[in-house]
Design a protein around this motif. Structure first.
Motif, short mmCIF file in Angstrom:
data_model
loop_
_atom_site.label_atom_id
_atom_site.label_comp_id
_atom_site.label_asym_id
_atom_site.label_seq_id
_atom_site.Cartn_x
_atom_site.Cartn_y
_atom_site.Cartn_z
N THR A 1 3.97 14.64 -9.31
CA THR A 1 5.04 15.64 -9.36
C THR A 1 5.52 15.91 -10.78
OG1 THR A 1 6.80 14.02 -9.05
CG2 THR A 1 5.87 15.00 -7.07
N ASP A 2 4.94 15.25 -11.75
CA ASP A 2 5.31 15.41 -13.17
C ASP A 2 6.79 15.13 -13.40
OD1 ASP A 2 4.64 15.88 -15.80
OD2 ASP A 2 5.20 18.00 -15.69
N PRO A 3 7.24 13.90 -13.05
CA PRO A 3 8.65 13.55 -13.26
C PRO A 3 8.91 13.23 -14.73
CG PRO A 3 7.47 11.65 -12.45
CD PRO A 3 6.48 12.80 -12.47
N PRO A 4 10.17 12.94 -15.08
CA PRO A 4 10.45 12.52 -16.46
C PRO A 4 9.64 11.28 -16.83
CG PRO A 4 12.48 13.01 -15.29
CD PRO A 4 11.38 13.07 -14.29
N THR A 5 9.44 11.08 -18.11
CA THR A 5 8.57 10.03 -18.61
C THR A 5 8.96 8.64 -18.11
OG1 THR A 5 8.24 11.35 -20.59
CG2 THR A 5 7.57 9.05 -20.70
N MET A 6 10.25 8.33 -18.07
CA MET A 6 10.69 7.00 -17.63
C MET A 6 10.29 6.74 -16.17
SD MET A 6 12.21 4.19 -18.44
CE MET A 6 13.26 4.43 -19.83
N VAL A 7 10.51 7.71 -15.30
CA VAL A 7 10.14 7.55 -13.89
C VAL A 7 8.62 7.49 -13.76
CG1 VAL A 7 10.27 8.62 -11.61
CG2 VAL A 7 12.25 8.66 -13.10
N ASP A 8 7.94 8.27 -14.55
CA ASP A 8 6.47 8.28 -14.55
C ASP A 8 5.94 6.89 -14.92
OD1 ASP A 8 4.13 9.66 -14.13
OD2 ASP A 8 4.00 10.45 -16.17
N GLY A 9 6.50 6.29 -15.96
CA GLY A 9 6.07 4.96 -16.38
C GLY A 9 6.35 3.90 -15.33
N MET A 10 7.52 4.00 -14.70
CA MET A 10 7.86 3.04 -13.64
C MET A 10 6.91 3.17 -12.45
SD MET A 10 10.40 1.13 -14.60
CE MET A 10 11.01 0.47 -13.09
N ALA A 11 6.53 4.39 -12.11
CA ALA A 11 5.61 4.61 -10.99
C ALA A 11 4.24 4.02 -11.29
CB ALA A 11 5.50 6.10 -10.67
N ILE A 12 3.77 4.22 -12.50
CA ILE A 12 2.47 3.66 -12.88
C ILE A 12 2.52 2.14 -12.87
CG2 ILE A 12 0.83 3.44 -14.80
CD1 ILE A 12 1.56 6.41 -15.49
N ALA A 13 3.60 1.57 -13.40
CA ALA A 13 3.76 0.11 -13.40
C ALA A 13 3.81 -0.42 -11.97
CB ALA A 13 5.01 -0.28 -14.17
N ALA A 14 4.52 0.28 -11.08
CA ALA A 14 4.60 -0.16 -9.69
C ALA A 14 3.24 -0.14 -9.01
CB ALA A 14 5.58 0.72 -8.92
N ALA A 15 2.43 0.87 -9.31
CA ALA A 15 1.09 0.94 -8.73
C ALA A 15 0.22 -0.21 -9.21
CB ALA A 15 0.45 2.29 -9.06
N VAL A 16 0.30 -0.52 -10.49
CA VAL A 16 -0.51 -1.62 -11.05
C VAL A 16 -0.06 -2.96 -10.47
CG1 VAL A 16 -1.05 -2.87 -13.18
CG2 VAL A 16 -1.11 -0.37 -13.16
N PHE B 1 -3.52 -10.92 -4.59
CA PHE B 1 -3.02 -12.26 -4.26
C PHE B 1 -2.69 -12.40 -2.77
CE2 PHE B 1 -2.41 -12.42 -8.86
CZ PHE B 1 -3.01 -13.65 -9.12
N LEU B 2 -2.25 -11.30 -2.13
CA LEU B 2 -1.99 -11.38 -0.69
C LEU B 2 -3.29 -11.60 0.10
CD1 LEU B 2 0.67 -8.58 -0.06
CD2 LEU B 2 0.94 -11.03 0.35
N VAL C 1 0.85 -1.20 0.00
CA VAL C 1 0.00 0.00 0.00
C VAL C 1 0.88 1.25 0.00
CG1 VAL C 1 -1.63 1.34 1.39
CG2 VAL C 1 -2.03 -1.09 1.01
N GLY C 2 1.97 1.21 0.77
CA GLY C 2 2.92 2.33 0.76
C GLY C 2 3.53 2.55 -0.62
N VAL C 3 3.87 1.46 -1.31
CA VAL C 3 4.42 1.57 -2.67
C VAL C 3 3.40 2.22 -3.59
CG1 VAL C 3 5.11 0.21 -4.70
CG2 VAL C 3 6.06 -0.33 -2.45
N GLY D 1 1.52 -3.43 -7.72
CA GLY D 1 1.17 -3.41 -6.30
C GLY D 1 -0.30 -3.79 -6.07
N ALA D 2 -1.18 -3.26 -6.90
CA ALA D 2 -2.60 -3.58 -6.76
C ALA D 2 -2.85 -5.07 -7.02
CB ALA D 2 -3.42 -2.73 -7.72
#
Length: 163
Positions: free
Chosen positions: A119-134, A142-143, A107-109, A136-137
């Motif tokens: 925060t409107d980071p660069p595209t690569m970081v933005d994509g990684m953050a979206i992937a991490a959220a998905v 499964f948990l 949930v923290g992730v 994580g969900a």
């Protein structure tokens, strides 16, 4: 010694097999840990671009120093990764409290990923953050899957009494 070996063999045979939901949750958790390392590498590589987004704006002859966020992120990742690795091992052996703790980390992730995207980071970081959220969900699904709950509930039955 033969009694100890026989007792260990009997305990292993009486333990239920890990259900697919637990195995998948563990793999997804390891994937999140690895993805976190990749994000740390990206943050170090793109520190100038991120510094312009995450540091306060300098106006005129301000004495405000830019924020040095890289050490903070690296230490935060290191502590979280070691904690997650320990909790994954405990969850695999059937500790329900480890499952709850892993869910809190995930949930923290997700919250950090959402905050990062805002925060409107660069595209690569933005994509990684979206992937991490998905991811994580999906990991949370499964948990908290009924197979995972049943596995940790049954685990309390096969823990050794002298343990």
């Amino acid at each position: 010694m033969p009694d100890t070996e026989q007792r260990q063999r009997t305990e292993q045979e009486s333990r239920p097999e890990r259900p697919p939901a637990v195995v998948i949750a563990c793999w997804l958790l390891w994937f999140l840990v690895a993805a976190g390392l990749l994000v740390c590498v990206l943050v170090v590589a793109q520190r100038e671009d991120l510094g312009s987004v995450w540091s306060p704006m300098q106006v005129g002859d301000s004495t405000v120093q830019p924020v040095e966020f890289v050490p903070v992120i690296l230490v935060l990742y290191g502590v979280t990764a070691v904690l997650a690795a320990t909790l994954i091992a405990l969850f695999r052996t059937g500790h329900d409290w480890a499952r709850h703790s892993l869910a809190a980390i995930v949930v923290g992730v997700i919250l950090v990923a959402v905050a990062t995207v805002r925060t409107d980071p660069p595209t690569m970081v933005d994509g990684m953050a979206i992937a991490a959220a998905v991811i994580g969900a999906v990991t949370l699904v499964f948990l908290w899957h009924p197979q995972s709950a049943r596995y940790v509930r049954e685990a309390s039955r096969w823990e050794p009494a002298d343990g």
